[in-house]
Design a protein around this motif. Structure first.
Motif, short mmCIF file in Angstrom:
data_model
loop_
_atom_site.label_atom_id
_atom_site.label_comp_id
_atom_site.label_asym_id
_atom_site.label_seq_id
_atom_site.Cartn_x
_atom_site.Cartn_y
_atom_site.Cartn_z
N ARG A 1 0.82 -1.21 0.00
CA ARG A 1 0.00 0.00 0.00
C ARG A 1 0.85 1.27 0.00
N ASP A 2 1.96 1.24 0.70
CA ASP A 2 2.78 2.43 0.81
C ASP A 2 3.71 2.59 -0.40
N ARG A 3 4.16 1.46 -0.96
CA ARG A 3 5.02 1.50 -2.15
C ARG A 3 4.45 0.57 -3.21
N PRO A 4 3.44 0.98 -3.93
CA PRO A 4 2.88 0.12 -4.99
C PRO A 4 3.81 0.07 -6.21
N PHE A 5 3.53 -0.89 -7.09
CA PHE A 5 4.30 -0.96 -8.34
C PHE A 5 3.93 0.22 -9.23
N ARG A 6 4.93 0.84 -9.77
CA ARG A 6 4.67 1.90 -10.75
C ARG A 6 4.38 1.28 -12.11
N ALA A 7 3.60 2.00 -12.86
CA ALA A 7 3.30 1.52 -14.21
C ALA A 7 4.61 1.48 -15.01
N GLY B 1 -4.79 -2.64 -18.01
CA GLY B 1 -5.95 -1.82 -17.76
C GLY B 1 -6.42 -1.78 -16.32
N ARG B 2 -5.68 -2.36 -15.38
CA ARG B 2 -6.11 -2.36 -13.98
C ARG B 2 -5.22 -1.51 -13.10
N TYR B 3 -4.46 -0.64 -13.68
CA TYR B 3 -3.64 0.27 -12.90
C TYR B 3 -4.52 1.36 -12.30
N MET B 4 -4.17 1.74 -11.09
CA MET B 4 -4.99 2.68 -10.34
C MET B 4 -4.22 3.96 -10.11
N SER B 5 -4.93 5.01 -9.72
CA SER B 5 -4.27 6.26 -9.34
C SER B 5 -3.79 6.14 -7.89
N ARG B 6 -2.88 7.02 -7.51
CA ARG B 6 -2.34 6.96 -6.15
C ARG B 6 -3.35 7.38 -5.10
N THR B 7 -4.40 8.08 -5.51
CA THR B 7 -5.41 8.51 -4.55
C THR B 7 -6.42 7.42 -4.22
N GLN B 8 -6.46 6.36 -5.02
CA GLN B 8 -7.40 5.28 -4.78
C GLN B 8 -6.91 4.38 -3.65
N ILE B 9 -7.85 3.82 -2.89
CA ILE B 9 -7.54 2.95 -1.76
C ILE B 9 -7.70 1.50 -2.20
N PRO B 10 -6.64 0.70 -2.11
CA PRO B 10 -6.76 -0.70 -2.52
C PRO B 10 -7.63 -1.48 -1.55
N SER B 11 -8.35 -2.44 -2.06
CA SER B 11 -9.22 -3.26 -1.22
C SER B 11 -8.44 -4.44 -0.66
#
Length: 333
Positions: free
Chosen positions: A171-177, A198-208
């Motif tokens: 969560r703190d260091r996600p993979f960069r595109a 197509g499943r890359y998220m923005s940094r403001t989104q909260i992973p489930s």
């Protein structure tokens, strides 16, 4: 997926399973270990030397447990409980300490009563302050993330920049595109998770975090947990209402007693004033009653004296008149 555009620079991916080489890569596309920690974690991973369920201290429901990291070494269990309890009812709390010195290792595990409370803390407590330190909050990857290898064996998702052992995918260091084409063939050979298209998220989104499988027993357990939570909330509301009712009743009783006292005081003053008036009237009668009798008696005696004088004067006048008339008669004879 190929990079090269600004549309993918700020996009990130969160790992759903753990692989030591992928965790050591900034974009999850490395195919070779780049430090000794990754090699050691890869050895344990391939040999199956780590058993996530073998930790006797890891107790409780993992779906209701949070990982709290980057704590100050002076932070105690009481401080963590005080801060994290505002998100829900804490069932169990374990601050990890050094086995020899007993000093804090800087991270803890907090188990909540329900999964709903854990999700609330997972969303709101991330990057909050505890004893002046900004902490990170994540789900219990030790028991819920497939293939997990702890930090002491070269895995994990922590590390310092100066040591060159950064770990990514969390969560703190996600993979960069990725900014170059992903070597899918090499990744498949190593069994590394492929970054989905197509499943890359923005940094403001909260992973489930991982959710519990919806079998009957889990649903029943979740139902009873929710029921206990509702009952606890109702009990708390009932206690609060009882306290407010007692305080209101005490205040109303105080007001009514004040009103009753003032009413008794007014009634007493009216009664005393009435009795004072009666006493004063009696005193006046006692003081002036005999004089009034004397005055009336003197008036009656004066009137009687005047009547006697009038009768005497009348009698004398009549006697004088008879006497004069008889003298006149004798003179005529």
């Amino acid at each position: 997926m190929s990079g090269g555009g600004n549309n993918v620079v700020n996009k990130v991916l969160y790992a759903t399973s753990y692989h030591p080489i992928q965790a050591g890569s900034i974009d999850g596309t490395d195919v070779a270990p780049h430090d000794n920690g990754v090699r050691r974690a890869l050895l344990c991973y391939n040999a199956g030397l780590y058993d996530p369920s073998g930790d006797s201290k890891a107790i409780g429901d993992p779906y209701c447990t949070l990982f709290v990291g980057r704590l100050s070494h002076h932070t105690t269990e009481d401080t963590i409980r005080e801060v994290m309890s505002k998100y829900g009812w804490i069932k169990n709390l374990r601050l990890v300490r050094h086995i020899v010195t007993g000093a804090s290792r800087g991270y803890a595990f907090v188990e909540y009563e329900t999964e709903k409370e854990m999700l609330c803390a997972y969303e709101d407590a991330h990057h909050s302050l505890i004893d002046g330190r900004e902490v990170i909050v994540d789900y219990n990857r030790q028991q819920l993330m497939p293939g997990w290898i702890p930090r002491r064996l070269g895995g994990g998702l922590g590390g310092r920049k100066e040591s060159g052992q950064l770990r990514f995918g969390g969560r703190d260091r996600p993979f960069r595109a990725p900014l170059r084409p992903i070597p899918h063939v090499d990744l498949k050979k190593l069994g590394i998770q492929l970054p989905p298209e197509g499943r890359y998220m923005s940094r403001t989104q909260i992973p489930s975090p991982p959710r519990r499988k919806g079998n009957v027993s889990d649903r029943e357990e979740e139902y009873y947990r929710e029921k206990r939570s509702v009952e606890r909330d109702e009990e708390f509301k009932e206690r609060s209402s009882l306290r407010s009712y007692h305080s209101h009743r005490t205040s109303s009783h105080t007001h009514s007693s004040h009103r009753r006292r003032s009413k008794d005081r007014d009634e007493r003053s009216r009664t005393e004033s009435r009795s004072d008036r009666k006493e004063r009237s009696r005193g006046m009668e006692d003081r002036y009653g005999d004089n009034k009798g004397e005055v009336s008696g003197s008036k009656r005696s004066k009137r009687l004296e005047e009547d006697r004088c009038h009768k005497r004067h009348k009698h004398m006048h009549s006697h004088h008149h008879r006497r004069s008339s008889s003298q006149d008669q004798h003179s005529s004879d």
